[in-house]
Design a protein around this motif. Structure first.
Motif: not given
Lengths: 94, 205
Positions: A59-65, A67-73, B16-19, B183-193
């Motif tokens: 859902f959060m798309h991490l699979k397709y990101e 490596r930097l983002l995966k490691l940052l998590l 950059g936006s996503k990061l 916005a989707g990432l934020y919503w998924h985080l709410v789900d995650l918690i």
């Protein structure tokens, strides 16, 4: 711009992940009714973490990101693990 | 303003936006992480009291709300896929579905909380203060953690509402959708918690 054009996740993948998440919810509710004693909390956390993994990965798309983002998590996860671990060392051996 | 600044297309930095969004989400994880830390220390100190207090929560309501949030995450994820395939109408429908599911979650929470308040189980209530120390702590944590989560649901709904408007006005399109994705990432985080809150409060055995 070209980096955002990749990887449109198919509907089928998302729906499958959703079904897995619902099944894991059913498992965790059922397992909670059985008395596993000391393992019940551990089991609940493990199942929750598997669910969290599916949400992060698909859902959060991490699979397709990249490596930097995966490691940052790992940074917040390890930070939390260290904080919780050290706190419990204090709580248990005080 | 000179001519060049006016004619050049605005600079977009997708990665950059996503990061940036992810870095913000990390701070959210640590925010809730601190509360989970408090929860786990008190639970290890008062295991029996937590067990007794958790019996007062409705597993059915908790499970229903879990299913609702998981489904809303699905519709959110699908809305981004739909938009990227150029189907903005479908994306608008799926974003609306996400909002409706989020509202249903909040309505359930409202009934749940008012039920507890009627039973006299709210912070500093005379009825609650007659109970054991651990039970008082359990209900304190219950209100703080599900309350903070509830605020996040409200914020998420407002964000998705804005994205919905922008999508309808063609400001978010299949070629420029990073706002919707964040916005989707934020919503998924709410789900995650919620995935962690659910077993820790409702399923203690």
């Amino acid at each position: 711009m070209n980096e955002q054009d990749k990887h449109i996740v198919p509907t089928k993948t998302f729906v499958s992940v959703w079904i897995v998440l619902l099944m894991l919810t059913a498992v965790t509710v059922t397992v909670a009714k059985a008395d596993l004693g000391a393992f019940s909390t551990f089991t609940a956390i493990m199942i929750a973490s598997i669910k969290a993994g599916f949400v992060l990965w698909y859902f959060m798309h991490l699979k397709y990101e990249k490596r930097l983002l995966k490691l940052l998590l790992l940074v917040p996860i390890i930070t939390l693990a260290v904080i919780i671990g050290l706190t419990f060392v204090d709580v248990w051996y005080r | 303003m000179n001519d060049i600044a006016q004619t050049a297309s605005p600079h977009k930095d997708y990665a950059g936006s996503k990061l940036g969004m992810w870095l913000f989400l990390f701070t959210e994880i640590l925010l809730f992480g601190g509360l989970f830390l408090v929860y786990s220390v008190y639970r290890s100190m008062y295991p029996q009291d937590f067990h007794a207090a958790a019996a007062g929560l409705s597993v059915v309501l908790g499970t229903v709300n879990t299913v609702i949030l998981l489904t809303s995450s699905l519709t959110m994820a699908l809305s981004i896929s739909a938009l990227r395939r150029g189907n903005s109408r479908r994306s608008v429908l799926l974003q609306s579905a996400t909002i409706v599911l989020g509202l249903v979650f909040l309505v359930n929470k409202y009934f749940e909380w008012s039920g507890h308040i009627h039973e006299g189980l709210y912070p500093n209530a005379p009825e609650l203060l007659t109970r054991s120390h651990g039970e008082i702590l359990f209900y304190g944590l219950y209100y703080v953690m599900t309350g903070l989560h509830g605020i996040h649901v409200v914020v998420g709904l407002v964000l998705i509402g804005i994205m919905l408007t922008l999508t309808m006005r063609q400001r978010i399109t299949g070629a420029d959708y990073v706002k919707l994705e964040n916005a989707g990432l934020y919503w998924h985080l709410v789900d995650l918690i919620w995935i962690y809150l659910f077993p820790l409060f409702y399923l203690i055995t």
